[in-house]
Design an enzyme around this catalytic site. Sequence first.
Site, short mmCIF file in Angstrom:
data_model
loop_
_atom_site.label_atom_id
_atom_site.label_comp_id
_atom_site.label_asym_id
_atom_site.label_seq_id
_atom_site.Cartn_x
_atom_site.Cartn_y
_atom_site.Cartn_z
N ASN A 1 0.87 -1.35 -0.02
CA ASN A 1 -0.04 0.35 0.04
C ASN A 1 0.81 1.90 0.02
O ASN A 1 2.01 0.96 0.75
CB ASN A 1 -0.62 -0.51 0.96
CG ASN A 1 -1.18 -0.10 2.61
OD1 ASN A 1 0.66 -1.19 2.95
ND2 ASN A 1 -0.80 0.02 3.42
N GLU B 1 -3.01 -4.38 -3.17
CA GLU B 1 -3.78 -5.63 -4.16
C GLU B 1 -3.62 -5.09 -5.69
O GLU B 1 -2.97 -5.40 -6.62
CB GLU B 1 -4.61 -6.10 -3.41
CG GLU B 1 -4.47 -7.00 -2.38
CD GLU B 1 -5.63 -5.97 -0.97
OE1 GLU B 1 -4.87 -4.94 -1.53
OE2 GLU B 1 -5.58 -6.50 -0.37
N CYS C 1 -3.94 0.50 -2.31
CA CYS C 1 -3.93 -0.89 -1.78
C CYS C 1 -3.28 -1.31 -2.20
O CYS C 1 -2.62 -1.20 -3.31
CB CYS C 1 -4.83 -1.39 -1.27
SG CYS C 1 -6.63 -0.61 -1.14
N1 THU Z 1 -5.28 -1.31 2.45
C1 THU Z 1 -4.90 -2.47 1.56
O1 THU Z 1 -4.27 -2.50 0.91
N2 THU Z 1 -5.02 -3.51 0.80
C2 THU Z 1 -6.87 -3.55 0.96
O2 THU Z 1 -7.38 -4.60 1.00
C3 THU Z 1 -7.79 -2.31 2.11
C4 THU Z 1 -6.66 -1.64 3.00
C5 THU Z 1 -4.76 -0.36 2.74
C6 THU Z 1 -4.92 1.24 2.11
C7 THU Z 1 -4.84 2.37 3.74
O3 THU Z 1 -2.89 2.17 3.42
C8 THU Z 1 -4.75 0.92 4.75
O4 THU Z 1 -4.87 -0.29 4.19
C9 THU Z 1 -5.69 1.01 5.98
O5 THU Z 1 -6.73 1.34 5.75
#
Ligand code: THU
Length: 129
Positions: free
Chosen positions: A45, A58, A56
Site C-alpha cells: 500500500n 493488491e 492498496c
Molecule cells: N489497504 C490495502 O492495502 N488493501 C486492502 O485490501 C484494504 C486496505 C490499505 C489502505 C490503507 O493504506 C491501509 O490499508 C489502511 O486502510
Amino acid sequence: MKKINQSLLIDAARRARLNAHAPYSRYKVGAAVLSSDGRIYAGCNVENTSYGLTVCAERNAVAALVAAGGRNIVAVAVVADSKVPVSPCGACRQVIAEFGPHAEIIMSNLKGSVRKKTLSVLLPARFKK
Ligand code: THU
C-alpha cells in the site's frame, strides 16, 4: 493445472509489505499475484498526505503484473499485521477480477494464519458490461 506454491506467494507479499508507505494509518499491507505463466508480482500500500489518493497493496501488485506484460491471475496473497487474515477491499476485488475472475485469494497475517477463498466467492456478481 499447476499447484499454487502458497508459501512462496505469501513470502513475496510479506517482503513487499516491508516497503509499504503507511505513515497515516500505520497499517502496512503486502500483496503478491501469481500469473498463469508462473511469475510473481508484488505490491504494497502507498498512502498519500491527500488520504483519498492511497492505493492498496493488491491494486499495486496487479499494476506491476500488467506493466510487465502479464495478464492472467491465478492466485493472490495478501498479508497484514491483523488479528484475522486480511481480506481484500471491494475495489481491489473488482480490479483482481479483471485479470483473474476465478483466482484463489490467499489471506494471511503475520502470525501465519491463512484463509483461502476464490474471488468469485468474495465478489459474486462483479461489475461487467
Ligand atoms: N489497504 C490495502 O492495502 N488493501 C486492502 O485490501 C484494504 C486496505 C490499505 C489502505 C490503507 O493504506 C491501509 O490499508 C489502511 O486502510
